[in-house]
Scaffold this motif. Structure first.
Motif, short mmCIF file in Angstrom:
data_model
loop_
_atom_site.label_atom_id
_atom_site.label_comp_id
_atom_site.label_asym_id
_atom_site.label_seq_id
_atom_site.Cartn_x
_atom_site.Cartn_y
_atom_site.Cartn_z
N GLY B 62 -2.46 1.12 -8.42
CA GLY B 62 -1.89 -0.19 -8.71
C GLY B 62 -2.64 -0.71 -9.92
O GLY B 62 -3.77 -1.20 -9.82
N GLY B 76 -7.19 3.26 -12.34
CA GLY B 76 -7.85 4.32 -11.58
C GLY B 76 -7.18 4.52 -10.23
O GLY B 76 -6.34 3.72 -9.81
N PRO B 77 -7.57 5.58 -9.53
CA PRO B 77 -6.94 5.91 -8.24
C PRO B 77 -7.38 4.96 -7.14
O PRO B 77 -8.49 4.43 -7.17
CB PRO B 77 -7.49 7.30 -7.96
CG PRO B 77 -8.86 7.29 -8.59
CD PRO B 77 -8.68 6.50 -9.85
N THR B 78 -6.50 4.76 -6.16
CA THR B 78 -6.90 4.04 -4.94
C THR B 78 -7.14 5.07 -3.83
O THR B 78 -6.82 6.25 -3.99
CB THR B 78 -5.85 2.98 -4.56
OG1 THR B 78 -6.44 2.07 -3.63
CG2 THR B 78 -4.60 3.59 -3.97
N SER B 79 -7.75 4.63 -2.72
CA SER B 79 -8.10 5.54 -1.62
C SER B 79 -6.84 6.12 -1.00
O SER B 79 -5.95 5.40 -0.56
CB SER B 79 -8.90 4.81 -0.55
OG SER B 79 -10.11 4.32 -1.09
N LYS B 101 -7.93 9.41 -4.53
CA LYS B 101 -9.36 9.67 -4.35
C LYS B 101 -9.69 9.66 -2.87
O LYS B 101 -9.07 8.94 -2.09
CB LYS B 101 -10.20 8.62 -5.09
CG LYS B 101 -10.11 7.22 -4.50
CD LYS B 101 -11.11 6.28 -5.12
CE LYS B 101 -10.86 4.83 -4.69
NZ LYS B 101 -11.57 4.43 -3.47
N GLY B 124 -12.62 7.67 -9.16
CA GLY B 124 -12.51 6.27 -8.75
C GLY B 124 -13.40 5.38 -9.59
O GLY B 124 -14.56 5.70 -9.80
#
Lengths: 283, 174
Positions: B62, B76-79, B101, B124
């Motif tokens: 997001g 960046g990536p979210t969990s 991530k 992340g």
């Protein structure tokens, strides 16, 4: 001491700057720790991840864009002098306006939903903030602000230990919590530990601990020593940068304590990612 | 460093091993919690998805808002584990690549092996850096979800690490 009048707009401007600055500019404590960690890592992958973080933080500062897309829920710890009066409005409204302006004008992500279970509608300006206020003697307002991302917040935990658990119980709970979190909270992490008080006080202490520089130890040598011991143990876990293995699983462990009940030993562990963002100001 | 393209080819998929570092270029979709929930509900109602995921890549992200002059904000990536509940249904429809991530559930890993899919990790918190690899972003659907809407990104040399390969080898389990 005379009553001091402060305008709402002064508070708003201060809060706005805190949240924009903390999202663009990583603290020197974190930068120094990442540089040092890169020297100590032996694997190429771990070094490469840390290099990406160093490059990332430079881009964010140079271009004034957020370090991380998760610019967090706004958390503020306020020491509000009891001789201060907001002459033209309310303190909390002024704070919320500062958060609103930072997140809308500063190109920060709006990540707050109105209702946790049912509606989950984005409030579109990242309000409301979480504000912890303590009334202190004096005529100043001191604000410590942090944008708390939820990748790491979700990996946090609290446990109501009992006195017989002692320091071993505290260590075990902290280490178990970090091991369970593993790669999820964007390691290398900062670990805030709150010990004592009541259920909610321990959690608040843990959050406060994440907002302290990792270059500053607990003022009590017993706890400072525990901070170092926990950091060593965590860095033996081989979680490593981005959870891909290595010597740097945490950059710092900060402990905050409070007196507690004869029957209790509450411990809270608030995990923060490597983008441990916080700034302070005094009005 | 391996170079791959999105949509990924069968050959590239089979070649990727857990731990490989790759640079990826091409097209992908973004989707995170709220978009996954909607797609999952559509499938449960027997309805069509707004995107055809077959052969495609989904990046769990997001983004922050883009400053003027930027293609996209930091992203960046979210969990990934939060998408685990919804993921096997998408893999059964042919989704081949997921980017995020952190850990995945056993059910997701089993479904990846069954369907021949890979899970790639982005770093992340390296969001400002990752944004430099995004050339173009266009809204696809679910505009009302704001940052959680589905976008289509054109990417160029986005740095990733193979976290779980098609055989289920897993860098996080080492």
């Amino acid at each position: 001491m005379a009553i001091r009048e402060i305008k709402a707009e002064t508070v708003t401007a201060c809060v706005k700057k805190l949240f924009m600055d903390c999202n663009y500019y990583i603290g020197d404590d974190i930068s120094n720790a990442i540089l040092k960690a890169r020297e100590q890592e032996t694997s190429d992958l771990a070094k490469d991840v840390l290099t990406q973080l160093i490059d990332n933080n430079k881009i964010a500062a140079d271009e004034q864009i957020p370090i991380c897309q998760d610019t967090g829920m706004a958390v503020l710890f306020v020491e509000y002098g009891d001789k201060v009066v907001i002459s033209d409005g309310s303190f909390e409204d002024a704070v919320e306006e500062g958060v609103r302006q930072a997140y809308t004008e500063g190109y920060l992500r709006k990540s707050v939903v109105s209702d946790p279970v049912f509606d989950r509608k984005n409030t579109k300006d990242n309000t409301p903030a979480v504000i912890h206020t303590r009334i202190v003697p004096g005529d100043k307002i001191k604000i410590t602000a942090g944008g708390k991302g939820f990748g790491s917040e979700n990996m946090s935990a609290i446990k109501m230990l009992t006195p017989s658990a002692g320091v071993e119980g505290v260590k075990q709970f902290v280490l178990d919590t970090v091991a369970y979190a593993g790669p999820n909270p964007c390691p290398p992490i900062v670990v805030g530990v709150g010990i004592g008080g009541t259920f909610e006080k321990a959690a608040q202490l843990a959050k406060r601990a994440t907002l302290r520089s990792i270059e500053v130890s607990n003022s009590d040598e017993k706890y400072a020593s525990l901070e170092r011991e926990l950091l060593d143990e965590i860095n033996k876990m081989n979680i490593g940068p981005a959870g891909l293995g290595g010597k740097t699983s945490a950059l710092g462990v900060n402990i905050e304590t409070y007196p507690t009940h004869i029957a209790g030993l509450p411990v809270a562990v608030n995990i923060c990612c490597h983008a441990c963002r916080h700034k302070e100001c005094e009005i | 460093m391996k170079k791959i393209t999105f949509p990924i080819t069968e050959e590239q998929l089979k070649d990727l091993q857990a731990g490989d570092r790759v640079l990826a270029s091409g097209y992908l979709y973004t989707a995170r919690d709220a978009a996954h929930k909607r797609m999952y509900e559509l499938l449960n109602e027997g309805k069509q998805l707004p995107i055809d995921v077959s052969g495609q890549t989904i990046y769990y992200v997001g983004a922050a808002p883009a400053k003027p002059g930027y293609a996209v904000g930091p992203c960046g990536p979210t969990s990934s584990y939060r998408m685990d509940k919804y993921t096997p249904s998408l893999l059964d429809l042919g989704l081949k690549v997921m980017i995020g991530k952190g850990k995945r559930s056993d059910a997701v890993i089993e479904s990846m092996k069954k369907n021949g899919a890979v899970y790639l990790a982005a770093i992340g918190g390296a969001a400002a850096l990752i944004a430099k690899s995004i050339i173009k972003s266009e809204l696809v659907c679910y505009e009302d979800l704001g940052t959680e809407a589905i976008y289509r990104y054109e990417v160029k040399d986005i740095p990733l690490i193979v976290a779980i390969d098609t055989k289920g080898n897993n860098v996080y389990a080492r």
